[in-house]
Scaffold this motif. Structure first.
Motif, short mmCIF file in Angstrom:
data_model
loop_
_atom_site.label_atom_id
_atom_site.label_comp_id
_atom_site.label_asym_id
_atom_site.label_seq_id
_atom_site.Cartn_x
_atom_site.Cartn_y
_atom_site.Cartn_z
N GLY A 1 4.68 10.66 -8.37
CA GLY A 1 5.75 10.59 -9.36
C GLY A 1 7.11 10.29 -8.77
O GLY A 1 8.12 10.37 -9.48
N GLU A 2 7.14 9.91 -7.50
CA GLU A 2 8.42 9.56 -6.87
C GLU A 2 9.01 8.30 -7.52
O GLU A 2 10.22 8.18 -7.66
CB GLU A 2 8.23 9.32 -5.38
CG GLU A 2 7.98 10.56 -4.56
CD GLU A 2 7.84 10.22 -3.08
OE1 GLU A 2 8.87 10.17 -2.38
OE2 GLU A 2 6.69 9.99 -2.64
N ILE A 3 8.15 7.36 -7.87
CA ILE A 3 8.61 6.14 -8.53
C ILE A 3 7.84 5.97 -9.84
O ILE A 3 6.71 6.44 -9.98
CB ILE A 3 8.42 4.88 -7.65
CG1 ILE A 3 6.95 4.69 -7.26
CG2 ILE A 3 9.33 4.94 -6.43
CD1 ILE A 3 6.67 3.37 -6.55
N ASP A 4 8.48 5.30 -10.77
CA ASP A 4 7.84 4.96 -12.05
C ASP A 4 7.63 3.45 -12.19
O ASP A 4 6.85 3.01 -13.03
CB ASP A 4 8.69 5.44 -13.23
CG ASP A 4 8.78 6.96 -13.31
OD1 ASP A 4 7.85 7.63 -12.83
OD2 ASP A 4 9.80 7.45 -13.82
N VAL A 5 8.37 2.68 -11.38
CA VAL A 5 8.35 1.22 -11.51
C VAL A 5 8.43 0.59 -10.12
O VAL A 5 9.12 1.11 -9.23
CB VAL A 5 9.57 0.72 -12.34
CG1 VAL A 5 9.50 -0.79 -12.54
CG2 VAL A 5 9.65 1.43 -13.67
N ALA A 6 7.73 -0.55 -9.95
CA ALA A 6 7.85 -1.31 -8.70
C ALA A 6 7.73 -2.79 -9.00
O ALA A 6 7.01 -3.20 -9.92
CB ALA A 6 6.78 -0.89 -7.70
N VAL A 7 8.43 -3.57 -8.23
CA VAL A 7 8.29 -5.03 -8.27
C VAL A 7 7.28 -5.40 -7.20
O VAL A 7 7.44 -5.04 -6.03
CB VAL A 7 9.64 -5.72 -8.00
CG1 VAL A 7 9.47 -7.23 -7.98
CG2 VAL A 7 10.68 -5.31 -9.05
N VAL A 8 6.20 -6.10 -7.60
CA VAL A 8 5.11 -6.38 -6.66
C VAL A 8 4.56 -7.79 -6.82
O VAL A 8 4.68 -8.40 -7.89
CB VAL A 8 3.92 -5.39 -6.83
CG1 VAL A 8 4.31 -3.98 -6.45
CG2 VAL A 8 3.36 -5.43 -8.25
N GLY A 9 3.92 -8.27 -5.77
CA GLY A 9 3.15 -9.49 -5.85
C GLY A 9 1.84 -9.18 -6.56
O GLY A 9 1.28 -8.09 -6.43
N SER B 1 0.82 -1.21 0.00
CA SER B 1 0.00 0.00 0.00
C SER B 1 0.86 1.27 0.00
O SER B 1 0.39 2.33 -0.41
CB SER B 1 -0.94 0.00 1.20
OG SER B 1 -0.21 -0.18 2.40
N ASP B 2 2.12 1.15 0.44
CA ASP B 2 3.00 2.32 0.45
C ASP B 2 3.27 2.84 -0.96
O ASP B 2 3.59 4.02 -1.15
CB ASP B 2 4.36 1.97 1.09
CG ASP B 2 4.24 1.57 2.54
OD1 ASP B 2 3.29 2.04 3.20
OD2 ASP B 2 5.08 0.79 3.02
N LEU B 3 3.14 1.96 -1.95
CA LEU B 3 3.49 2.32 -3.32
C LEU B 3 2.48 3.24 -3.97
O LEU B 3 2.81 4.00 -4.89
CB LEU B 3 3.63 1.05 -4.17
CG LEU B 3 4.67 0.03 -3.69
CD1 LEU B 3 4.60 -1.21 -4.56
CD2 LEU B 3 6.06 0.62 -3.71
N SER B 4 1.24 3.18 -3.51
CA SER B 4 0.16 3.92 -4.17
C SER B 4 0.45 5.41 -4.27
O SER B 4 0.42 6.00 -5.36
CB SER B 4 -1.16 3.68 -3.42
OG SER B 4 -2.21 4.33 -4.10
N ASN B 5 0.77 6.04 -3.15
CA ASN B 5 1.05 7.47 -3.15
C ASN B 5 2.35 7.80 -3.86
O ASN B 5 2.50 8.89 -4.43
CB ASN B 5 1.09 8.01 -1.72
CG ASN B 5 -0.30 8.10 -1.11
OD1 ASN B 5 -1.29 8.24 -1.83
ND2 ASN B 5 -0.38 7.98 0.20
N MET B 6 3.30 6.87 -3.84
CA MET B 6 4.58 7.13 -4.51
C MET B 6 4.41 7.17 -6.03
O MET B 6 5.07 7.95 -6.71
CB MET B 6 5.59 6.06 -4.10
CG MET B 6 5.89 6.06 -2.61
SD MET B 6 7.34 5.09 -2.20
CE MET B 6 8.62 6.26 -2.65
N PHE B 7 3.53 6.33 -6.55
CA PHE B 7 3.22 6.41 -7.98
C PHE B 7 2.46 7.70 -8.28
O PHE B 7 2.74 8.38 -9.27
CB PHE B 7 2.38 5.21 -8.41
CG PHE B 7 3.19 4.01 -8.84
CD1 PHE B 7 4.01 4.08 -9.96
CD2 PHE B 7 3.13 2.82 -8.13
CE1 PHE B 7 4.74 2.97 -10.38
CE2 PHE B 7 3.88 1.71 -8.53
CZ PHE B 7 4.69 1.79 -9.66
N LYS B 8 1.51 8.04 -7.41
CA LYS B 8 0.70 9.25 -7.62
C LYS B 8 1.56 10.50 -7.65
O LYS B 8 1.35 11.40 -8.46
CB LYS B 8 -0.34 9.38 -6.50
CG LYS B 8 -1.69 8.79 -6.83
CD LYS B 8 -2.69 9.14 -5.74
CE LYS B 8 -4.05 8.57 -6.07
NZ LYS B 8 -5.02 8.81 -4.98
#
Length: 355
Positions: free
Chosen positions: A230-238, A221-228
């Protein structure tokens, strides 16, 4: 560069209080239908509303068992039980590596599979896993890549090492469900399997990847705001987190490279000291029943790929799941090997990621 981090690394195995775990009563069936049995279920903290609505409440209604729940991440809940063998938890749902650990530490009852009528609908390999761990698989998931197609294009795992991704990548922490899979992938990138050199080549590959990594995360769930943001463009996820991330970031694309992926089973076990074994067996059988497996496979539910072979999914229903062609190219992780190496791996990981 210091990486952004959430949670703890090695300490997460030791400090029970480091991650909040909630225990709540589930709305159960009306008192008129209650048969007097109770059951406390410890399960994952992701999609708790869907878990209550689609699994726990229907089980309570059908069986007459009053259900209470504990939510939290897999390793922390296992650690809590290890340190408190007299907890009131009856059944626990865990990631595969934690199920292997729990069984090795003799925290689970030896299962009587004759009491689980739906057990025969699991594959032979899943039945074998259940017998080896005293924990019944109820879903299988695997790892993939989620990315913002407006910023980058990703086709294969090796693309993660592209210097165009500098400071724009998030990966699962070594202590999470798919942390070991990240090392297996790094081993693949290096050309040497982690089981051949205990991960030495994989860690060299992780050093090469480090400039691209903004964050090692412990909660999807931490990734949601980071994508929003623009901090990250890519993530490895289950794959179990994909629906949640796309719900808040509809433009995100998810891909499982054709070169393969790594699978993890989530499993359910009865704790050795449970006084409610009858209700626990009912719950396990319900969890792998055709009707519930089909229900929770929905992207509007838990997005759980089915293990019950009677369940058939349409191509649409199979999206973002370890099912069909994805399942065929999913490789296994030797969690007995991984768990033995983990203390050393955590130390090496910390040295690379935090310096």
């Amino acid at each position: 560069m210091h990486l952004k981090k959430v949670g703890l690394l090695a300490a997460s195995f030791l400090l029970i209080g480091s991650v909040a775990i909630s225990a709540t009563a589930c709305s159960s069936s009306s008192s008129s239908k209650s048969n007097g049995e109770t059951l406390t279920v410890s399960t994952f903290g992701l999609s708790t509303k869907q878990m209550r609505n689609d699994v726990l409440n229907p089980f309570s209604k059908e069986s007459g068992v009053t259900v209470k729940t504990q939510f939290g991440d897999s390793s922390t809940r296992l650690t809590q039980i290890e340190h408190n063998s007299n907890s009131n938890i009856d059944v626990i749902e865990l990631a595969q590596n934690n199920a292997v650990t729990g069984n090795k530490k003799k925290l689970f009852k030896k299962l009587d599979f004759s009491k689980i009528s739906n057990f025969k609908y699991l594959t032979k390999s899943e039945q074998k896993l259940a017998r080896e761990t005293n924990a019944v698989p109820y879903t299988v998931n695997s790892i993939g890549i989620i990315y913002n197609p407006k910023k980058v294009k990703i086709n294969d795992w090796k693309d993660l090492w592209d210097n165009k991704l500098k400071g724009k990548l998030a990966i699962p922490d070594i202590t999470t469900t798919f942390g070991p899979a990240m090392l297996y992938l790094a081993g693949d990138y290096s050309g040497t399997s982690v089981t051949k050199d205990n991960g030495a080549s994989a860690f060299k590959a992780m050093e090469k990847l480090k400039p691209n990594i903004l964050k090692t995360y412990t909660q999807s769930s931490d990734l949601s705001n980071m994508f929003k943001s623009g901090e990250i463009d890519v993530a490895v996820v289950g794959d179990y987190a994909v629906s949640m991330l796309q719900a808040t970031n509809p433009d995100l694309k998810y891909t499982v490279p054709t070169s393969g992926t790594y699978a993890n089973y989530d499993n359910v076990a009865i704790l050795k000291n449970s006084k409610n074994s009858n209700a626990a067996y009912k719950y396990i059988n319900f969890r792998i029943s055709k009707a519930i497996q089909k229900k929770v496979a929905s992207s509007k539910s838990l997005n759980n790929a089915p293990v019950n072979t009677q369940v058939k999914l349409t191509p649409s229903e199979a999206t973002n799941k370890t099912y069909g062609s994805v399942a065929k190219r999913a490789k296994t992780i030797d969690f007995s090997f991984v768990n033995k190496e983990m203390p050393t791996w955590i130390s090496k990981w910390n040295k690379i990621m935090n310096h």
